[in-house]
Design an enzyme around this catalytic site. Structure first.
Site, PDB file in Angstrom:
ATOM      1  N   THR A   1      45.967  47.717  39.707  1.00  0.00           N
ATOM      2  CA  THR A   1      44.458  47.326  39.334  1.00  0.00           C
ATOM      3  C   THR A   1      43.642  48.416  39.256  1.00  0.00           C
ATOM      4  OG1 THR A   1      45.020  45.259  40.667  1.00  0.00           O
ATOM      5  CG2 THR A   1      42.756  45.859  40.364  1.00  0.00           C
TER       6      THR A   1
ATOM      7  N   GLU B   1      41.705  43.029  50.855  1.00  0.00           N
ATOM      8  CA  GLU B   1      42.094  43.293  49.408  1.00  0.00           C
ATOM      9  C   GLU B   1      41.570  44.543  49.118  1.00  0.00           C
ATOM     10  OE1 GLU B   1      40.709  42.363  46.223  1.00  0.00           O
ATOM     11  OE2 GLU B   1      42.659  42.236  45.338  1.00  0.00           O
TER      12      GLU B   1
HETATM   13  N1  HSE Z   1      38.795  41.397  38.593  1.00  0.00           N
HETATM   14  C1  HSE Z   1      40.025  42.030  38.950  1.00  0.00           C
HETATM   15  C2  HSE Z   1      40.074  43.184  37.656  1.00  0.00           C
HETATM   16  C3  HSE Z   1      40.979  41.431  39.224  1.00  0.00           C
HETATM   17  O1  HSE Z   1      40.289  42.587  36.617  1.00  0.00           O
HETATM   18  O2  HSE Z   1      40.316  44.322  37.713  1.00  0.00           O
HETATM   19  C4  HSE Z   1      42.061  42.375  39.837  1.00  0.00           C
HETATM   20  O3  HSE Z   1      42.280  42.184  40.892  1.00  0.00           O
END
Ligand code: HSE
Length: 310
Positions: free
Chosen positions: A185, A132
């Site tokens: 992201t 990931e």
């Molecule tokens: N915790 C992460 C974010 C989740 O909010 O950037 C996304 O992969």
């Protein structure tokens, strides 16, 4: 593919509003399917990727499922084993529903099941996180852990992967809405300020702690009061079309809370029951349609199963 088996890893709602990078839960519906079988030459090969419109690399050293699978193969001394994988994405990419995490989990879980490694499922977590990581650019297990293990998972420390699976009441339903735009992201992380006010940090910690406790004791009203993100939501809301309007609609319809799923653009309304979640999903979808934004919706309660073998 000879002697093939099929596995599935579900989509996830990371952060849940108040637990940025440290809390996530699995849902039913969207996810990644992988068929793995005997290959014709040494090593792991990704034969095809369906449902990704050519957006994902077929080279296993660059693909999240491939990297996760290779990490496990290396760890168990089986990287020369002739394996072939076919990946079927049954969820949108860049949607905020943990698409890369589902791939990574399905990749590692496929190898685990195919080779009957004898490992405990929890031992697969570091390998899935590695996969990931190449997609998101940061090490966080808030999507990977619930996709692999199912349920709601609290990750105390993303470096050591110190985590705890926490009870989450059945009967709470999520209306998940994916407005069909893509947010990476990396980009959604780059808009975040590096500092927060002491006041907001303290309130967030209180909300987070109380949310987990309230979930454990099925105190739905307290859960609803806790779902108030002071740190992230306001910084990312502008990336999502009509976020504030959608929140208002959902809250007026009686949602327990409303926030961004992972890095967005998907949003979720946490609801007291299924009917309410279905009504809210429908309302939000038609609201977006009126704004000429195509949206997909899912309604799900918590998925306690995680990754599974067909
Ligand atoms: N915790 C992460 C974010 C989740 O909010 O950037 C996304 O992969």
């Amino acid at each position: 593919m000879k002697n093939a088996i099929k596995v599935f890893a579900p989509a996830t709602i990371a952060n849940l509003g108040i637990g940025f990078d440290h809390l996530g839960l699995a849902i039913y519906g969207p996810g990644d399917e992988i068929i793995i079988g005997e290959g014709s030459e040494k090593g792991l090969k990704i034969k095809e990727i369906k449902g990704a419109k050519g957006r994902l690399p077929i080279d296993p050293t660059k693909n999240t499922a491939g990297v996760a699978a290779l990490s496990l193969l290396e760890a168990i001394g089986a990287k020369d084993y002739a394996l072939e994988m076919s990946i079927h994405k049954k969820m949108p990419i860049g949607s905020g529903l943990g698409s890369s995490a589902a791939s990574a989990v399905a990749g590692v879980f496929a190898v685990h099941k195919y080779l009957r490694t004898g490992l405990d499922v929890s031992e697969l977590l570091p390998h899935a996180v590695k996969g990931e990581q190449i997609a998101s650019g940061a090490k966080h297990a808030d999507n990977v852990a619930p996709s692999l293990l199912g349920g709601m998972v609290y990750i105390r420390d993303n470096q050591t992967l110190d985590y705890k699976r926490i009870y989450f009441p059945k009967g709470i339903f999520f209306a998940v809405v994916y407005p069909e735009i893509s947010i990476l992201t990396r980009d959604a992380r780059s808009v975040l300020s590096k500092s927060v006010s002491l006041e907001n940090a303290i309130q967030q910690a209180a909300n987070f702690a109380c949310f987990v406790t309230a979930a454990n004791s099925s105190d739905l009203d307290l859960m609803a009061r806790c779902l108030d993100d002071r740190l992230i939501e306001h910084q990312r809301a502008s990336l999502i079309p009509y976020f504030n309007e959608m929140k208002e609609i959902a809250m007026n319809k009686g949602a327990m809370g409303f926030s961004i799923s992972g890095a967005g653009p998907s949003v979720f309304a946490m609801c007291f029951n299924q009917i309410e979640a279905e009504n809210i999903a429908e309302k939000l979808q038609s609201f977006l349609k009126g704004k000429k934004i195509q949206a997909t919706t899912w309604v799900s309660d918590i998925n306690n199963d995680g990754a599974y073998l067909f």
